[in-house]
Design a protein around this motif. Structure first.
Motif, PDB file in Angstrom:
ATOM      1  N   ARG A   1       3.923   5.909  -5.587  1.00  0.00           N
ATOM      2  CA  ARG A   1       3.920   5.969  -7.050  1.00  0.00           C
ATOM      3  C   ARG A   1       2.851   6.925  -7.580  1.00  0.00           C
ATOM      4  NH1 ARG A   1       5.060   0.290  -6.226  1.00  0.00           N
ATOM      5  NH2 ARG A   1       7.129  -0.198  -7.085  1.00  0.00           N
ATOM      6  N   GLN A   2       2.040   7.478  -6.715  1.00  0.00           N
ATOM      7  CA  GLN A   2       1.021   8.436  -7.128  1.00  0.00           C
ATOM      8  C   GLN A   2       1.598   9.850  -7.074  1.00  0.00           C
ATOM      9  OE1 GLN A   2      -2.384   7.893  -4.628  1.00  0.00           O
ATOM     10  NE2 GLN A   2      -2.701   5.747  -5.232  1.00  0.00           N
TER      11      GLN A   2
ATOM     12  N   HIS B   1       0.827  -1.207   0.000  1.00  0.00           N
ATOM     13  CA  HIS B   1       0.000   0.000   0.000  1.00  0.00           C
ATOM     14  C   HIS B   1       0.861   1.256   0.000  1.00  0.00           C
ATOM     15  CE1 HIS B   1      -3.370   2.646   0.772  1.00  0.00           C
ATOM     16  NE2 HIS B   1      -2.786   3.098   1.885  1.00  0.00           N
TER      17      HIS B   1
ATOM     18  N   GLN C   1       2.352   1.774  -3.406  1.00  0.00           N
ATOM     19  CA  GLN C   1       1.334   2.288  -4.311  1.00  0.00           C
ATOM     20  C   GLN C   1       1.104   3.781  -4.076  1.00  0.00           C
ATOM     21  OE1 GLN C   1      -2.380   0.236  -3.976  1.00  0.00           O
ATOM     22  NE2 GLN C   1      -3.329   1.274  -5.731  1.00  0.00           N
TER      23      GLN C   1
END
Length: 328
Positions: free
Chosen positions: A66-67, A60, A63
């Motif tokens: 990477r935003q 999580h 993720q």
């Protein structure tokens, strides 16, 4: 002893109290074994659950990192994403060329390390002990980036006499056995660093140098002073020295005389070898010309002497050839 029938065969008679105590002990041992197995199963279940939770948490967090919307809130000024999970500070170097100044690299297991000028910090965990070794949240990443951004660079030891000494050592100072480099010349910042320099110093510290560079400063002072003394002693006896011969001591006069004699002998040997080489080249590749053609070539050289001197600096082949022609 008396006997009684038990389980279809004769057994020694056991007192009721002893029999009852043995029964309780056997039951207790079975109970303890059951509880131990239960604890073992519970521990295994918890470890599997924790491992699964950690992996899910790391996935999580990866993720989130990477935003772009999350990254923009994390990065300090002049910091950019330079890789999948790598963030760096870009600096404009000499000539306007962009270079990666500081970089924080996060691995797949959420462990991290810091690089400064493409050199990985040796004591990352010691210097940044307030940041967990394994990142668990976006707040940890943000604190790490801000901390690296606010640290100032170790200035090393950039005294002029130190720089003169390390230049004579080709940019590296080795240990006594010559097997390990203990200090090196940082050409990007023109300073001398210990081989285990921390590079970054925590914000708020008054010292401009890390502890390793401060501790090695005394060794540098001793080495530089010894080098300057040896250079001064050599300079007085050097044939090119401007020190008056009458002001030298008797040992210095002898040393200077021997050096001048050796230099003169070496120069004579070079001139002899050069004449021999020119004679061999002339015999192998030279051409014989008529005297009138030779005179014409010499006259052309003399007529264009000014242009040759303008086009060719002193010491080049054109000037040397022109001088030999004038002498001829």
């Amino acid at each position: 002893p008396s006997v009684h029938k038990m389980y279809g065969r004769k057994q020694p008679c056991i007192e009721p109290e002893i029999h009852q105590r043995m029964y309780r002990q056997g039951r207790l041992s079975r109970k303890r074994k059951y509880e131990a197995e239960k604890v073992k199963c519970t521990t295994l279940t918890l470890s599997i659950g924790i491992e699964f939770w950690v992996k899910a948490r790391m996935a999580h967090l990866q993720q989130q990192l990477r935003q772009m919307s999350v990254v923009e809130t994390l990065l300090p000024p002049e910091w950019f994403r330079v890789g999948d999970l790598a963030f760096g500070q870009v600096d404009k170097g000499s000539g306007g060329i962009l270079k990666l100044y500081r970089c924080v690299v996060i691995e797949d297991n959420m462990k991290w390390h810091v690089q400064v000028d493409s050199k990985q910090l040796v004591s990352t965990i010691v210097t940044f002990n307030q940041i967990p070794q394994c990142l668990t949240s976006v707040e940890d990443v943000k604190r790490l980036l801000n901390l690296v951004h606010n640290c100032h660079l170790c200035c090393g030891n950039n005294d002029e006499r130190f720089m003169v000494y390390i230049a004579s050592k080709n940019g590296k100072i080795m240990n006594a056995s010559g097997s390990e480099c203990v200090a090196y010349l940082d050409t990007l910042h023109s300073t001398i660093r210990h081989s285990e320099c921390d590079l970054l110093i925590m914000p708020g510290e008054s010292s401009q140098r890390c502890n390793r560079c401060v501790a090695y400063r005394g060794n540098l002072r001793t080495l530089a002073n010894r080098h300057l003394k040896q250079a001064a002693d050599f300079g007085r006896t050097n044939p090119g020295s401007h020190a008056a011969f009458s002001r030298l001591s008797s040992p210095e006069k002898c040393e200077r005389y021997h050096q001048e004699h050796a230099l003169r002998t070496a120069c004579q040997r070079q001139v002899t070898n050069l004449h021999k080489k020119m004679q061999e080249v002339t015999e192998e590749r030279g051409l014989s010309v008529h005297s009138s053609l030779h005179d014409d070539l010499v006259q052309i050289m003399k007529d264009n002497a000014e242009a040759v001197c303008t086009a060719h600096p002193p010491g080049t082949f054109g000037r040397v050839f022109l001088g030999n022609t004038d002498a001829g």
